[in-house]
Design a protein around this motif. Structure first.
Motif, PDB file in Angstrom:
ATOM      1  N   ARG A 105      -8.497  22.934   3.210  1.00 38.62           N
ATOM      2  CA  ARG A 105      -9.475  23.080   4.441  1.00 38.62           C
ATOM      3  C   ARG A 105      -9.048  23.727   5.668  1.00 38.62           C
ATOM      4  N   MET A 106      -9.458  23.535   6.800  1.00 42.25           N
ATOM      5  CA  MET A 106      -9.015  24.212   7.808  1.00 42.25           C
ATOM      6  C   MET A 106      -8.036  23.287   8.731  1.00 42.25           C
ATOM      7  N   PHE A 107      -6.997  23.639   9.143  1.00 43.25           N
ATOM      8  CA  PHE A 107      -6.191  22.994  10.191  1.00 43.25           C
ATOM      9  C   PHE A 107      -6.001  24.092  11.309  1.00 43.25           C
ATOM     10  N   GLY A 108      -7.004  23.782  12.263  1.00 38.10           N
ATOM     11  CA  GLY A 108      -6.565  24.973  13.481  1.00 38.10           C
ATOM     12  C   GLY A 108      -7.326  26.107  13.014  1.00 38.10           C
ATOM     13  N   GLU A 109      -6.749  27.307  12.913  1.00 37.95           N
ATOM     14  CA  GLU A 109      -7.180  28.623  12.564  1.00 37.95           C
ATOM     15  C   GLU A 109      -6.944  28.931  11.245  1.00 37.95           C
ATOM     16  N   ARG A 110      -6.135  28.203  10.307  1.00 32.36           N
ATOM     17  CA  ARG A 110      -5.584  28.579   9.244  1.00 32.36           C
ATOM     18  C   ARG A 110      -5.996  27.500   8.133  1.00 32.36           C
ATOM     19  N   VAL A 122       0.904  -1.220   0.045  1.00 31.49           N
ATOM     20  CA  VAL A 122       0.051   0.029  -0.247  1.00 31.49           C
ATOM     21  C   VAL A 122       0.711   1.083  -0.046  1.00 31.49           C
ATOM     22  N   ASP A 123       0.476   2.432  -0.523  1.00 30.89           N
ATOM     23  CA  ASP A 123       1.136   3.634  -0.299  1.00 30.89           C
ATOM     24  C   ASP A 123      -0.050   4.771   0.100  1.00 30.89           C
ATOM     25  N   TRP A 124      -0.066   5.069   1.340  1.00 26.30           N
ATOM     26  CA  TRP A 124      -1.048   5.891   1.822  1.00 26.30           C
ATOM     27  C   TRP A 124      -0.436   7.124   2.532  1.00 26.30           C
ATOM     28  N   LEU A 125      -0.976   8.103   2.407  1.00 26.79           N
ATOM     29  CA  LEU A 125      -1.057   9.155   3.525  1.00 26.79           C
ATOM     30  C   LEU A 125      -1.857   9.249   4.675  1.00 26.79           C
ATOM     31  N   VAL A 126      -1.017   9.397   5.966  1.00 24.41           N
ATOM     32  CA  VAL A 126      -1.810   9.493   7.027  1.00 24.41           C
ATOM     33  C   VAL A 126      -1.975  10.783   7.578  1.00 24.41           C
ATOM     34  N   MET A 127      -2.973  11.597   7.826  1.00 22.17           N
ATOM     35  CA  MET A 127      -2.765  12.859   8.176  1.00 22.17           C
ATOM     36  C   MET A 127      -3.965  13.314   9.199  1.00 22.17           C
ATOM     37  N   PRO A 128      -4.078  14.420   9.745  1.00 23.20           N
ATOM     38  CA  PRO A 128      -5.302  14.712  10.709  1.00 23.20           C
ATOM     39  C   PRO A 128      -6.444  14.962   9.980  1.00 23.20           C
ATOM     40  N   ARG A 129      -7.667  14.805  10.222  1.00 24.22           N
ATOM     41  CA  ARG A 129      -9.003  15.128   9.775  1.00 24.22           C
ATOM     42  C   ARG A 129      -9.027  16.616   9.730  1.00 24.22           C
ATOM     43  N   LEU A 130      -9.089  17.141   8.576  1.00 30.14           N
ATOM     44  CA  LEU A 130      -9.268  18.407   8.572  1.00 30.14           C
ATOM     45  C   LEU A 130     -10.629  18.881   8.607  1.00 30.14           C
ATOM     46  N   GLU A 131     -11.060  20.170   8.891  1.00 35.21           N
ATOM     47  CA  GLU A 131     -12.351  20.623   9.036  1.00 35.21           C
ATOM     48  C   GLU A 131     -12.749  21.577   8.039  1.00 35.21           C
ATOM     49  N   GLN A 132     -13.918  21.666   8.162  1.00 38.62           N
ATOM     50  CA  GLN A 132     -14.841  22.271   7.050  1.00 38.62           C
ATOM     51  C   GLN A 132     -14.624  24.148   7.451  1.00 38.62           C
ATOM     52  N   PRO A 133     -14.709  25.041   6.534  1.00 42.32           N
ATOM     53  CA  PRO A 133     -15.211  24.760   5.134  1.00 42.32           C
ATOM     54  C   PRO A 133     -14.216  24.164   4.422  1.00 42.32           C
ATOM     55  N   GLU A 134     -14.616  23.339   3.226  1.00 34.80           N
ATOM     56  CA  GLU A 134     -13.592  23.120   2.238  1.00 34.80           C
ATOM     57  C   GLU A 134     -13.872  23.976   1.123  1.00 34.80           C
ATOM     58  N   VAL A 135     -12.806  24.642   0.569  1.00 35.99           N
ATOM     59  CA  VAL A 135     -12.824  25.752  -0.452  1.00 35.99           C
ATOM     60  C   VAL A 135     -12.116  25.171  -1.760  1.00 35.99           C
ATOM     61  N   SER A 136     -12.757  24.781  -2.964  1.00 42.25           N
ATOM     62  CA  SER A 136     -12.262  24.597  -4.076  1.00 42.25           C
ATOM     63  C   SER A 136     -12.219  25.838  -5.040  1.00 42.25           C
ATOM     64  N   VAL A 137     -10.767  26.215  -5.260  1.00 47.25           N
ATOM     65  CA  VAL A 137     -10.637  27.224  -6.029  1.00 47.25           C
ATOM     66  C   VAL A 137     -10.438  26.990  -7.544  1.00 47.25           C
ATOM     67  N   ASP A 138     -11.163  27.256  -8.296  1.00 47.19           N
ATOM     68  CA  ASP A 138     -11.297  27.073  -9.674  1.00 47.19           C
ATOM     69  C   ASP A 138     -10.365  28.079 -10.608  1.00 47.19           C
ATOM     70  N   CYS A 139      -9.357  27.667 -11.169  1.00 44.95           N
ATOM     71  CA  CYS A 139      -8.032  28.642 -11.762  1.00 44.95           C
ATOM     72  C   CYS A 139      -8.227  28.318 -13.257  1.00 44.95           C
ATOM     73  N   LEU A 140      -8.157  29.545 -13.917  1.00 41.77           N
ATOM     74  CA  LEU A 140      -7.667  29.421 -15.366  1.00 41.77           C
ATOM     75  C   LEU A 140      -6.479  30.116 -15.548  1.00 41.77           C
ATOM     76  N   THR A 141      -5.372  29.479 -15.936  1.00 40.86           N
ATOM     77  CA  THR A 141      -4.074  30.165 -16.075  1.00 40.86           C
ATOM     78  C   THR A 141      -3.561  29.900 -17.465  1.00 40.86           C
ATOM     79  N   GLY A 142      -2.866  30.964 -17.973  1.00 43.08           N
ATOM     80  CA  GLY A 142      -2.385  30.877 -19.225  1.00 43.08           C
ATOM     81  C   GLY A 142      -1.024  30.249 -19.436  1.00 43.08           C
ATOM     82  N   THR A 143      -0.515  30.282 -20.234  1.00 43.10           N
ATOM     83  CA  THR A 143       0.793  29.323 -20.699  1.00 43.10           C
ATOM     84  C   THR A 143       1.935  30.483 -20.155  1.00 43.10           C
TER      85      THR A 143
END
Length: 375
Positions: free
Chosen positions: A275-280, A207-228
């Protein structure tokens, strides 16, 4: 007379029927024809396309590139939006350009960095974007050590594959024993630690997993359009907090997203999640492709798919700020048509023109074309 634009999406998500709708409803009123290929004959994107084919099965990445080049040449594709085998395809950008096809996809270097979440976290941290603490785990002992360290710091541990998309394989680790309560209601993401440890000890494959803390909401997905030129034309955050969805232009989300998109060559459409980890806010994931929910930016007066196609064709739209932010919303399911008859799956592919339908047996055809006429 302005010519029509021919766009191809391969193995794209079902939700991208809305991506296709937006291309057809572009503000320039330019004719757009959409070609779709997929491995599932009942994917709604096949029925929504102007032309569609089932993809051959079990192609190697190199063979898939040859298949894709042939599709582009035979179909006169102007813009190709690759999902499957994106890494192999972008390495051959010049070959696609030679047949007249622009790739709506990032650089090979960007795709390589973000294909592996551990590599991505290291790279992003190096440019000053916060990431959560994480451990790369391949053994039961490694999992236990990571979970114990997180719990000692007061966090709930979760795991996910080091590579993958769409939240597949994400689980929250619990110390609670498996009980009948776990069989009540709908399945959830929680899994008892002792069951995971036993499964790892018995497993024959690695297996190849990442283990990390459960992050809190809100979840924010930033959609970006970037030129070459590595300049972002569009960045809008889509917020998710339980059922409620909304939009944001707050710089605590947009500034790190722009830094990632511009710093790593995430050309055209990408989606950067926090997502939020603590206050950031911290980075959750980076998708080097259009997000399935990209069409939701239409609630802000933005047609991101069309702006991206313009950019890929060399018609730079310039900055694409949303004229307003839409109200909060939720997502509900809606029916979409399927093809009336499932098309047989194809087992092999040869880069050659298709034989006439009347003379070629189904088993000899490289793919089964389906043509739809849209009013």
């Amino acid at each position: 007379m302005v010519s029509r634009v021919r766009v191809w999406l391969n193995r794209t998500y079902a939700e991208n029927v809305f991506f296709m709708d937006q291309l057809r409803r572009n503000p320039a009123d330019r004719a757009v024809e959409i070609h779709v290929t997929h491995g599932d004959p009942d994917s709604p994107v096949l029925a929504a396309a102007d032309t569609a084919e089932l993809e051959p099965e079990d192609l190697s990445p190199a063979a898939y590139v040859e298949y894709a080049l042939d599709q582009c040449a035979r179909r006169g594709i102007d813009v190709f939006v690759p999902r499957l085998h994106q890494d192999a395809i972008v390495a051959h950008r010049a070959e696609f350009a030679s047949v007249g096809t622009a790739l709506l996809a990032p650089t090979p270097q960007a795709v390589a960095v973000f294909a592996d979440k551990a590599t991505a976290y290291e790279a992003v941290r190096s440019i000053g974007v916060p990431v959560p603490p994480w451990w790369r785990v391949r053994t039961a002992a490694g999992l236990l050590a990571a979970v114990e360290e997180l719990e000692a710091a007061g966090h709930r541990a979760c795991l996910k594959p080091a590579s993958g998309a769409g939240g597949t394989g994400f689980r929250v680790i619990t110390r609670e024993p498996f009980s009948l309560a776990d069989l009540d209601g709908f399945p959830g993401p929680q899994v008892p630690l002792d069951l995971v440890l036993r499964a790892l000890e018995r497993a024959e494959e690695a297996v190849d997993w990442l283990v990390m803390p459960r992050l809190e909401q809100p979840e924010v997905s930033v959609d970006c359009l970037t030129g070459t030129d590595n300049r972002v034309r569009l960045a809008v955050g889509r917020t998710k907090n339980g059922r409620r969805r909304g939009f944001t232009l707050h710089e605590q989300w947009l500034e790190p997203a722009r830094r990632i998109a511009e710093g790593f060559g995430l050309h055209y459409l990408s989606n950067i999640q926090f997502r939020m980890f603590g206050e950031r806010p911290v980075l959750l994931d980076v998708n080097t492709r259009p997000a399935g929910g990209l069409h939701q930016l239409s609630l802000c007066g933005v047609n991101a798919p069309w702006a991206a196609v313009r950019l890929a064709l060399g018609d730079d739209p310039g900055p694409v700020p949303p004229p307003f932010l839409g109200q909060d919303y939720t997502v509900v399911a809606a029916p979409r048509p399927l093809l009336p008859v499932s098309v047989p799956r194809q087992r092999a592919y040869a880069a050659q023109p298709p034989l006439p339908a009347a003379s070629a047996p189904a088993s000899a055809q490289p793919a089964t074309p389906v043509t739809r006429t849209h009013a």
